[in-house]
Write an enzyme that holds these catalytic residues in place. Structure first.
Site, PDB file in Angstrom:
ATOM      1  N   SER A 331       0.810  -1.217   0.000  1.00 23.65           N
ATOM      2  CA  SER A 331       0.000   0.000   0.000  1.00 23.65           C
ATOM      3  C   SER A 331       0.847   1.273   0.000  1.00 23.65           C
ATOM      4  O   SER A 331       0.335   2.352  -0.336  1.00 23.65           O
ATOM      5  CB  SER A 331      -0.939   0.014   1.212  1.00 23.65           C
ATOM      6  OG  SER A 331      -0.209  -0.203   2.407  1.00 23.65           O
ATOM      7  N   ASP A 558      -3.907   5.704  11.966  1.00 16.70           N
ATOM      8  CA  ASP A 558      -2.918   5.258  10.973  1.00 16.70           C
ATOM      9  C   ASP A 558      -1.698   6.170  10.979  1.00 16.70           C
ATOM     10  O   ASP A 558      -1.771   7.332  10.565  1.00 16.70           O
ATOM     11  CB  ASP A 558      -3.579   5.248   9.590  1.00 16.70           C
ATOM     12  CG  ASP A 558      -2.665   4.686   8.512  1.00 16.70           C
ATOM     13  OD1 ASP A 558      -1.528   4.288   8.846  1.00 16.70           O
ATOM     14  OD2 ASP A 558      -3.084   4.656   7.343  1.00 16.70           O
ATOM     15  N   HIS A 561       0.605   5.065   6.640  1.00 20.69           N
ATOM     16  CA  HIS A 561       0.359   5.644   5.322  1.00 20.69           C
ATOM     17  C   HIS A 561       0.415   7.169   5.397  1.00 20.69           C
ATOM     18  O   HIS A 561       0.622   7.743   6.460  1.00 20.69           O
ATOM     19  CB  HIS A 561      -0.998   5.164   4.792  1.00 20.69           C
ATOM     20  CG  HIS A 561      -1.097   3.667   4.694  1.00 20.69           C
ATOM     21  ND1 HIS A 561      -1.701   2.902   5.672  1.00 20.69           N
ATOM     22  CD2 HIS A 561      -0.655   2.810   3.750  1.00 20.69           C
ATOM     23  CE1 HIS A 561      -1.634   1.620   5.331  1.00 20.69           C
ATOM     24  NE2 HIS A 561      -0.993   1.543   4.177  1.00 20.69           N
TER      25      HIS A 561
END
Length: 583
Positions: A331, A558, A561
């Site tokens: 990702s 998160d 990311h």
């Protein structure tokens, strides 16, 4: 040069195919190289029968055969060409049939130059003195003759094998031949015939010619070694400077990925994320209500003498016209991929785009095509680069196979990444076993497994992309910010609530990521140049650029990311600089 066709007549009396004499390519350096590499000058040989030749050639044959004990048992083919364009090749005489019928003992040798890269295999056989005397008598009796007019004895260049017969072959089934053992060096430049009839049969060696050839070979070898060393040094410099080409290092030692700092730039962000149709929820911080915008205003300012790169989306679309660009990895590769899509869309907002699949599902790839520019950008999902296979025993991570890589061969530009999923354990671990060769284990040191997988990937790249124009990049390991002690805060602190980057130009307090050194080492040992997009250090300073809780509830908190727009835009500015040679 006098060109003729030599007529070949088999022992049965039927006429065989005629072949033209070879062109004049036994001249200069090629002659020496051909002798060294192939064991003989690579000239065609003709099927020839020598007992029906005109009598006028007998004296020449006697000169070549009777006068030289080293070749007195060989069948000679000689082309009448000026200077050093005459070649001599050999064929053995059949010992068992000589006494009965010498003509039958001479078997023709096929034209090995067709479909084969080396002369027939040489096998040594001990020959009796009686056999040699018989060959002497045959030569003196005029049995050994060459069709056509007699060549000038003082103007012949010849190549010889050691005194050993050649294994005969079927001309209709060409093969690759190698002299027996390691005796290719036996082929050597032979004597140059000089003199008149009163010196018939005398072949004088020219040691100066041999030494000149040896000296030339040594000089060529030294030049090749010097060039190889220069390439090796250049490649090492490239990886030492964050993947930047060695030429940029020479221009003042610019390291665009480390020699810089984050500064506020009011012209940022480079695009409005609300107008970009390609951002997924997990990266769409503004869409899910992130209140602060300061994280969007930071630009990576390079220190002198590095020139500040400027992104030009239209120029990039034109440069990539007709090409396929593929991001391969987890990702974090998707993070950079979607940022680049937004930057290109902002540069050409009216360009027609096609998305495949239309649902946007990644299984295992996702494609966006800019129709007006014939540019295709693909994201291919693979967490480990190597194969993850579902078998009866369970999900097996195979460290030494990479069959999925066949899907990457069509790309003109490849950007890889890995590491983020390697430390995972427990319920989020997507495999049950690790396999290498025939060894299957339930677990192993993750850094060790990562290293093995990187070598498998590197071997695939070298085997499949070395001789292509495909440009290969590897994204540096992206950092996370779950431990405040890495940037001087409390150990329980995470990226939650962080709104400013870490200031300073010194080393990151948490130190480098250890796996980054492994990545550098693997890339440095590859034959295919791979550009390391070393984003690690500049990203470590951006504890403020994560989605945190503004990711649509997909991850929650998160700190791995990055928001889009945001830090990945800087990655792509540097990626564009690397593509266009700006540093």
């Amino acid at each position: 040069m006098l060109r003729r066709r030599l007529q070949a007549t088999p022992p049965g009396g039927q006429q065989e195919e005629r072949m033209s004499s070879p062109p004049r390519f036994c001249q200069g350096l090629f002659g020496f190289w051909s002798v060294y590499r192939y064991g003989s000058v690579r000239s065609p040989m003709t099927h020839a029968r020598i007992d029906d030749a005109p009598k006028g050639n007998q004296s020449v044959v006697n000169q070549l055969v009777v006068g030289n004990q080293a070749i007195n048992d060989q069948l000679i083919y000689c082309y009448n060409q000026p200077a050093i364009s005459c070649y001599i090749s050999w064929a053995g005489l059949r010992r068992r049939q000589q006494a009965a019928d010498p003509a039958k003992a001479m078997r023709s040798v096929g034209p090995w130059h067709k479909g084969s890269s080396r002369p027939p295999t040489i096998k040594r056989r001990k020959q009796s003195s009686g056999s040699n005397r018989m060959r002497h008598s045959q030569a003196e009796a005029g049995l050994l003759q060459i069709p056509g007019p007699a060549p000038r004895p003082h103007n012949i260049c010849c190549q010889s094998f050691p005194s050993a017969p050649i294994t005969h072959i079927n001309p209709s089934s060409p093969r690759t031949y190698r002299p027996a053992g390691r005796r290719r060096a036996h082929a050597r430049t032979c004597s140059v015939l000089r003199g008149t009839n009163n010196r018939a049969g005398m072949m004088r060696r020219r040691p100066g010619l041999v030494w000149a050839g040896a000296l030339l070979a040594v000089l060529v070898l030294l030049a090749a070694c010097t060039a190889a060393a220069a390439v090796s040094i250049s490649r090492r410099q490239q990886h030492r400077h964050g993947g930047a080409p060695a030429a940029s290092a020479a221009r003042g030692g610019c390291d665009a990925f480390a020699a810089g700092r984050w500064v506020v730039d009011e012209s940022y962000p480079l695009y409005d994320s609300a107008r970009c149709p390609f951002i997924r929820d997990e990266f769409a911080c503004a869409r899910f209500g992130r209140p602060d915008t300061a994280y969007l205003k930071y630009r990576w300012q390079l220190d002198p003498p590095c020139a500040q790169p400027r992104f030009d989306g239209l120029a990039l679309l034109r440069m990539w016209r007709g090409k396929t660009v593929m991001f391969v990895g987890d990702s974090l590769a998707l993070n950079q991929y979607e940022s680049l899509l937004c930057m290109l869309h902002a540069a050409a907002p009216g360009a027609r785009t096609t998305v495949s699949p239309a649902s946007g599902k990644i299984d295992p790839s996702y494609t966006v095509r800019f129709e007006d520019y014939n540019v295709t950008l693909v994201y291919y999902l693979t967490h480990y680069l190597v194969d993850l296979v579902a078998e009866r025993s369970g999900r097996v991570l195979k460290l030494d196979t990479i069959e999925q890589a066949s899907n990457w061969l069509a790309a003109d530009v490849l950007v890889f990444d890995s590491w983020h999923w390697w430390p995972r354990a427990g319920p989020t671990q997507p495999w049950d076993f690790i396999q290498e060769g025939n060894t299957v284990v339930r677990d192993m040191d993750r850094t060790r497994a990562f290293t093995k997988a990187l070598h498998t990937w590197a071997n695939w790249v070298d085997a499949n992309l070395l001789h292509t124009d495909t440009k290969v990049f590897f994204q540096g390991i992206s950092p996370s910010h779950y431990r405040g002690e890495d940037w001087g805060a409390s150990a329980k602190k995470t990226c939650m609530g962080e709104t400013q980057p870490l200031n300073g130009t010194g080393p990151y307090p948490g130190g480098p990521i250890p796996q980054q050194a492994i990545l550098r080492s693997v890339l440095a040992g590859m034959a295919k140049p791979v550009y390391l997009l070393d984003f690690t250090y500049l990203s470590q300073l951006r504890k403020d650029a994560h989605p945190t809780k503004y990711d649509g509830g997909i991850f929650g908190g998160d700190c791995t990311h990055w928001c889009v727009a945001g830090l990945p835009d800087t990655w792509n500015v540097l990626f564009y600089g690397a593509l266009t040679g700006q540093f």
